[in-house]
Design a protein around this motif. Structure first.
Motif, PDB file in Angstrom:
ATOM      1  N   CYS A   1       0.829  -1.215   0.000  1.00 44.91           N
ATOM      2  CA  CYS A   1       0.000   0.000   0.000  1.00 44.91           C
ATOM      3  C   CYS A   1       0.863   1.264   0.000  1.00 44.91           C
ATOM      4  O   CYS A   1       0.454   2.299   0.509  1.00 44.91           O
ATOM      5  N   GLU A   2       2.074   1.164  -0.553  1.00 44.74           N
ATOM      6  CA  GLU A   2       3.007   2.295  -0.650  1.00 44.74           C
ATOM      7  C   GLU A   2       3.314   2.899   0.717  1.00 44.74           C
ATOM      8  O   GLU A   2       3.366   4.121   0.881  1.00 44.74           O
ATOM      9  N   CYS A   3       3.523   2.034   1.707  1.00 48.08           N
ATOM     10  CA  CYS A   3       3.869   2.512   3.050  1.00 48.08           C
ATOM     11  C   CYS A   3       5.192   3.283   2.988  1.00 48.08           C
ATOM     12  O   CYS A   3       6.175   2.790   2.430  1.00 48.08           O
ATOM     13  N   PRO A   4       5.271   4.491   3.574  1.00 49.23           N
ATOM     14  CA  PRO A   4       6.476   5.327   3.450  1.00 49.23           C
ATOM     15  C   PRO A   4       7.603   4.976   4.418  1.00 49.23           C
ATOM     16  O   PRO A   4       8.690   5.545   4.326  1.00 49.23           O
ATOM     17  N   PHE A   5       7.356   4.051   5.355  1.00 52.61           N
ATOM     18  CA  PHE A   5       8.377   3.738   6.355  1.00 52.61           C
ATOM     19  C   PHE A   5       9.681   3.299   5.670  1.00 52.61           C
ATOM     20  O   PHE A   5       9.685   2.437   4.802  1.00 52.61           O
ATOM     21  N   GLU A   6      10.804   3.938   6.088  1.00 48.93           N
ATOM     22  CA  GLU A   6      12.083   3.604   5.462  1.00 48.93           C
ATOM     23  C   GLU A   6      13.232   3.858   6.433  1.00 48.93           C
ATOM     24  O   GLU A   6      13.245   4.848   7.174  1.00 48.93           O
ATOM     25  N   LEU A   7      14.194   2.950   6.437  1.00 48.72           N
ATOM     26  CA  LEU A   7      15.429   3.077   7.208  1.00 48.72           C
ATOM     27  C   LEU A   7      16.608   2.986   6.243  1.00 48.72           C
ATOM     28  O   LEU A   7      16.499   2.354   5.186  1.00 48.72           O
ATOM     29  N   ARG A   8      17.717   3.594   6.647  1.00 48.47           N
ATOM     30  CA  ARG A   8      18.899   3.563   5.784  1.00 48.47           C
ATOM     31  C   ARG A   8      20.117   3.179   6.606  1.00 48.47           C
ATOM     32  O   ARG A   8      20.437   3.812   7.617  1.00 48.47           O
ATOM     33  N   GLY A   9      20.768   2.089   6.167  1.00 49.17           N
ATOM     34  CA  GLY A   9      22.011   1.700   6.807  1.00 49.17           C
ATOM     35  C   GLY A   9      23.147   2.596   6.365  1.00 49.17           C
ATOM     36  O   GLY A   9      23.221   2.987   5.193  1.00 49.17           O
ATOM     37  N   ILE A  10      24.020   2.946   7.327  1.00 47.29           N
ATOM     38  CA  ILE A  10      25.129   3.855   7.029  1.00 47.29           C
ATOM     39  C   ILE A  10      26.434   3.091   7.154  1.00 47.29           C
ATOM     40  O   ILE A  10      26.862   2.737   8.261  1.00 47.29           O
ATOM     41  N   PRO A  11      27.109   2.805   6.054  1.00 52.67           N
ATOM     42  CA  PRO A  11      28.394   2.106   6.127  1.00 52.67           C
ATOM     43  C   PRO A  11      29.479   3.030   6.675  1.00 52.67           C
ATOM     44  O   PRO A  11      29.546   4.216   6.304  1.00 52.67           O
ATOM     45  N   ILE A  12      30.314   2.513   7.556  1.00 53.15           N
ATOM     46  CA  ILE A  12      31.378   3.311   8.158  1.00 53.15           C
ATOM     47  C   ILE A  12      32.645   3.180   7.305  1.00 53.15           C
ATOM     48  O   ILE A  12      33.112   2.064   7.067  1.00 53.15           O
ATOM     49  N   PRO A  13      33.203   4.309   6.811  1.00 49.81           N
ATOM     50  CA  PRO A  13      34.441   4.248   6.009  1.00 49.81           C
ATOM     51  C   PRO A  13      35.580   3.684   6.855  1.00 49.81           C
ATOM     52  O   PRO A  13      35.515   3.704   8.089  1.00 49.81           O
ATOM     53  N   PRO A  14      36.645   3.157   6.250  1.00 52.92           N
ATOM     54  CA  PRO A  14      36.862   3.196   4.795  1.00 52.92           C
ATOM     55  C   PRO A  14      36.341   1.967   4.051  1.00 52.92           C
ATOM     56  O   PRO A  14      36.150   2.005   2.848  1.00 52.92           O
TER      57      PRO A  14
ATOM     58  N   ARG B   1      20.038   5.051  10.224  1.00 49.27           N
ATOM     59  CA  ARG B   1      19.301   6.315  10.214  1.00 49.27           C
ATOM     60  C   ARG B   1      17.847   6.058   9.851  1.00 49.27           C
ATOM     61  O   ARG B   1      17.561   5.254   8.947  1.00 49.27           O
ATOM     62  N   VAL B   2      16.936   6.724  10.531  1.00 47.47           N
ATOM     63  CA  VAL B   2      15.505   6.635  10.212  1.00 47.47           C
ATOM     64  C   VAL B   2      15.182   7.684   9.168  1.00 47.47           C
ATOM     65  O   VAL B   2      15.272   8.885   9.432  1.00 47.47           O
ATOM     66  N   VAL B   3      14.819   7.273   7.977  1.00 47.91           N
ATOM     67  CA  VAL B   3      14.429   8.203   6.913  1.00 47.91           C
ATOM     68  C   VAL B   3      12.987   8.643   7.107  1.00 47.91           C
ATOM     69  O   VAL B   3      12.645   9.807   7.017  1.00 47.91           O
ATOM     70  N   CYS B   4      12.112   7.668   7.381  1.00 48.22           N
ATOM     71  CA  CYS B   4      10.699   7.960   7.657  1.00 48.22           C
ATOM     72  C   CYS B   4      10.179   6.938   8.647  1.00 48.22           C
ATOM     73  O   CYS B   4      10.310   5.732   8.422  1.00 48.22           O
ATOM     74  N   GLY B   5       9.601   7.418   9.748  1.00 49.69           N
ATOM     75  CA  GLY B   5       9.137   6.513  10.792  1.00 49.69           C
ATOM     76  C   GLY B   5       7.657   6.251  10.776  1.00 49.69           C
ATOM     77  O   GLY B   5       7.135   5.569  11.667  1.00 49.69           O
ATOM     78  N   PHE B   6       6.934   6.793   9.770  1.00 46.09           N
ATOM     79  CA  PHE B   6       5.476   6.677   9.721  1.00 46.09           C
ATOM     80  C   PHE B   6       5.032   5.479   8.871  1.00 46.09           C
ATOM     81  O   PHE B   6       5.732   5.053   7.954  1.00 46.09           O
ATOM     82  N   HIS B   7       3.834   4.974   9.202  1.00 44.48           N
ATOM     83  CA  HIS B   7       3.162   3.936   8.409  1.00 44.48           C
ATOM     84  C   HIS B   7       1.798   4.464   8.002  1.00 44.48           C
ATOM     85  O   HIS B   7       1.150   5.198   8.758  1.00 44.48           O
ATOM     86  N   ASN B   8       1.314   4.101   6.822  1.00 46.47           N
ATOM     87  CA  ASN B   8      -0.006   4.550   6.355  1.00 46.47           C
ATOM     88  C   ASN B   8      -1.044   3.421   6.437  1.00 46.47           C
ATOM     89  O   ASN B   8      -2.015   3.409   5.689  1.00 46.47           O
ATOM     90  N   HIS B   9      -0.815   2.473   7.341  1.00 44.75           N
ATOM     91  CA  HIS B   9      -1.741   1.348   7.475  1.00 44.75           C
ATOM     92  C   HIS B   9      -1.723   0.880   8.925  1.00 44.75           C
ATOM     93  O   HIS B   9      -0.825   1.233   9.706  1.00 44.75           O
ATOM     94  N   GLN B  10      -2.718   0.100   9.279  1.00 41.42           N
ATOM     95  CA  GLN B  10      -2.774  -0.445  10.631  1.00 41.42           C
ATOM     96  C   GLN B  10      -1.732  -1.545  10.779  1.00 41.42           C
ATOM     97  O   GLN B  10      -1.576  -2.402   9.911  1.00 41.42           O
ATOM     98  N   LEU B  11      -1.008  -1.535  11.893  1.00 37.32           N
ATOM     99  CA  LEU B  11       0.042  -2.521  12.112  1.00 37.32           C
ATOM    100  C   LEU B  11      -0.548  -3.852  12.565  1.00 37.32           C
ATOM    101  O   LEU B  11      -1.651  -3.912  13.110  1.00 37.32           O
ATOM    102  N   ALA B  12       0.196  -4.922  12.336  1.00 42.43           N
ATOM    103  CA  ALA B  12      -0.280  -6.273  12.667  1.00 42.43           C
ATOM    104  C   ALA B  12      -0.283  -6.490  14.172  1.00 42.43           C
ATOM    105  O   ALA B  12       0.678  -6.142  14.858  1.00 42.43           O
ATOM    106  N   GLU B  13      -1.390  -7.047  14.677  1.00 37.31           N
ATOM    107  CA  GLU B  13      -1.443  -7.400  16.097  1.00 37.31           C
ATOM    108  C   GLU B  13      -0.701  -8.711  16.360  1.00 37.31           C
ATOM    109  O   GLU B  13      -0.136  -8.906  17.436  1.00 37.31           O
ATOM    110  N   TYR B  14      -0.728  -9.609  15.370  1.00 36.47           N
ATOM    111  CA  TYR B  14      -0.044 -10.898  15.482  1.00 36.47           C
ATOM    112  C   TYR B  14       0.831 -11.093  14.255  1.00 36.47           C
ATOM    113  O   TYR B  14       0.397 -10.873  13.122  1.00 36.47           O
TER     114      TYR B  14
END
Length: 495
Positions: A109-122, A130-143
């Motif tokens: 349903c095109e949920c916008p929730f997104e996280l991004r892993g940050i690789p440490i150089p070198p 990092r949390v890019v977007c912490g929102f969901h546009n749908h009801q979360l699962a109870e089970y």
């Protein structure tokens, strides 16, 4: 390192652009806090496992959106999203040359929730998050139970499933997994899929029938099959283990035959022939997959077994036990005309219970006791007396009496009622007949063994199921018994 992570530390707000342009409902909850961490993970796998664990605690199933390894001097990347993020792209199919979209449902349903892993150089071995977007546009699962991603088997769980698959049912395996890990959300389908995938890999590209034939040849089973002349497809196949055929040389007097069609995915009849040793142990003599349970297919199977027994110089069966399968009864009479046929009491009682119990209601238990007394009648006179009593006592249940008489007693009483079954002529053995009459009643079977000085041991080995060549094992066990109980035997045989 802290300076590098600080470049990504700006918090995301709802006023910013939503990734991918997805909309967010007013009642959505922000899960930024739950997924915000200053922890530095030793590897990308550690980061992903941490994210999935936090997600499951909050009813969120997190999956990998896209990732890339270190390449060309560029750092690796790893983007994570909700399992309902993105759009579903249905596959296209060609029908008569025209493109056709398959009509399917989707949970995306095109949920916008997104996280991004940050690789440490070198080298990008360690990771931040990092949390890019912490929102969901749908009801979360109870089970979480039943969700595809969290229900997947872990490598160590899959290894356990495959180790147990040969000796334990999938449902029991699942119960053990749940006991070991109460948070395990694996479903029964995942267990079946793991077993099926493993079996497919073992087949190495062969289909089921080709694999069966390959295994029969490799393990030197006696086997035979028939094909459809038009399609060249195998329609019937049977096999016998060489050791089982050797057992039949000494233990072929009574064979039990049954066929079932509900225990394999193809729903085709599986015919099994079982023998009985002198110690009342059973052994599987033959298995056969048949295209159907008609007389022609069953005759082919039994005739093949008869040919192999004759080649092995085994005595032909004297008694067959089976259910009331008319095709099987006809096949037995064709292939073994001199053998007796007895109906299986267990199958008869199951049929009587299924048919009569609903009609009798509370009278069933008393009726069932009377029925058992009837079929265990020791004489024909007592059988007639008991049947007359039952007809008077249950005359108001005309349907029950008609079923017993028309289906079982009138056509088949000679095949299962003790008054007839127990008075069959005894199995003749010329060697037994030469022994003193008082001893003959205690001897049910004889074997003719090789006269090489070990005939006593050979006879015992053959009669207890070791095979004649197992005489040395009998001798060894006898010596071991005497040595372990020397004091006792000294008292029994003081000289």
């Amino acid at each position: 390192m802290d300076d590098y992570l600080g470049l990504f530390s700006d918090s995301w707000s709802i006023e910013n652009d939503v990734p991918g342009g997805e909309s967010i409902s007013n009642n959505s909850r922000d899960y930024t806090v739950e997924f915000t961490t200053d922890q530095i993970f030793k590897s990308r796998e550690d980061m992903i496992n941490w994210v999935k664990t936090v997600g499951l605690k909050n009813g969120i199933v997190v999956v990998i959106k896209n990732s890339a390894n270190l390449k060309g001097g560029k750092l690796p990347k790893c983007h994570l999203m909700c399992e309902r993020g993105g759009k579903y792209k249905p596959p296209r199919y060609l029908v008569d040359g025209q493109s056709l979209k398959r009509n399917t449902g989707t949970k995306k349903c095109e949920c916008p929730f997104e996280l991004r892993g940050i690789p440490i150089p070198p080298d990008g071995v360690m990771w931040g998050l990092r949390v890019v977007c912490g929102f969901h546009n749908h009801q979360l699962a109870e089970y979480i139970d039943g969700h595809e991603y969290p229900s997947r088997l872990k490598p160590i769980e899959k290894e356990f499933v495959l180790d147990m698959a040969n000796s334990t049912t999938p449902r029991e395996i699942l119960s053990i997994l749940k006991e070991r890990d109460p948070l395990n959300t694996t479903g029964i389908k995942s267990i079946y899929n793991a077993i099926f995938t493993n079996k497919s890999a073992k087949r190495g590209g062969l289909n089921s029938i080709q694999y069966v034939l390959d295994q029969l040849i490799k393990k030197e089973y006696l086997h035979n099959y028939r094909t459809n002349p038009d399609t060249n497809e195998i329609t019937d196949i049977l096999w016998v283990h060489p050791k089982s055929l050797e057992l039949s040389v000494n233990f072929s007097s009574v064979l039990i035959i049954d066929a079932t069609y509900k225990t394999n995915e193809y729903r085709i009849p599986l015919l099994e022939v079982v023998g009985i040793t002198s110690t009342m142990r059973t052994y599987s003599l033959m298995f056969a997959y048949l295209s159907n349970e008609r007389t022609e297919q069953l005759t082919w199977a039994l005739d093949t077994l008869k040919k192999w027994m004759v080649e092995k110089k085994a005595s032909l069966p004297l008694v067959f036990v089976s259910d009331r399968d008319l095709g099987l009864i006809n096949a037995i009479e064709i292939c073994f005309p001199n053998a007796r046929h007895i109906l299986c009491i267990w199958h008869i009682n199951q049929c009587v219970m299924k048919k009569c119990a609903p009609m009798l209601g509370l009278e069933w238990q008393h009726f069932y006791a009377s029925w058992h007394s009837l079929i265990n009648s020791s004489t024909q006179w007592s059988y007639r007396q008991k049947w007359d009593v039952m007809r008077k006592e249950y005359q108001r249940f005309e349907g029950v009496l008609n079923y017993l008489w028309d289906t079982w007693l009138h056509p088949y009483k000679e095949r299962f009622v003790s008054a007839w079954v127990d008075t069959f002529p005894p199995i003749h053995d010329t060697y037994i007949e030469k022994l003193p009459v008082p001893l003959q009643r205690y001897i049910s079977h004889t074997v003719d063994v090789q006269p090489d000085g070990h005939c006593g041991f050979r006879a015992i080995a053959a009669l207890i199921g070791y095979g004649e060549e197992g005489w040395f094992q009998v001798r060894f066990e006898l010596i071991e018994e005497i040595q372990q109980n020397k004091d006792l035997y000294d008292q029994l045989y003081p000289d």
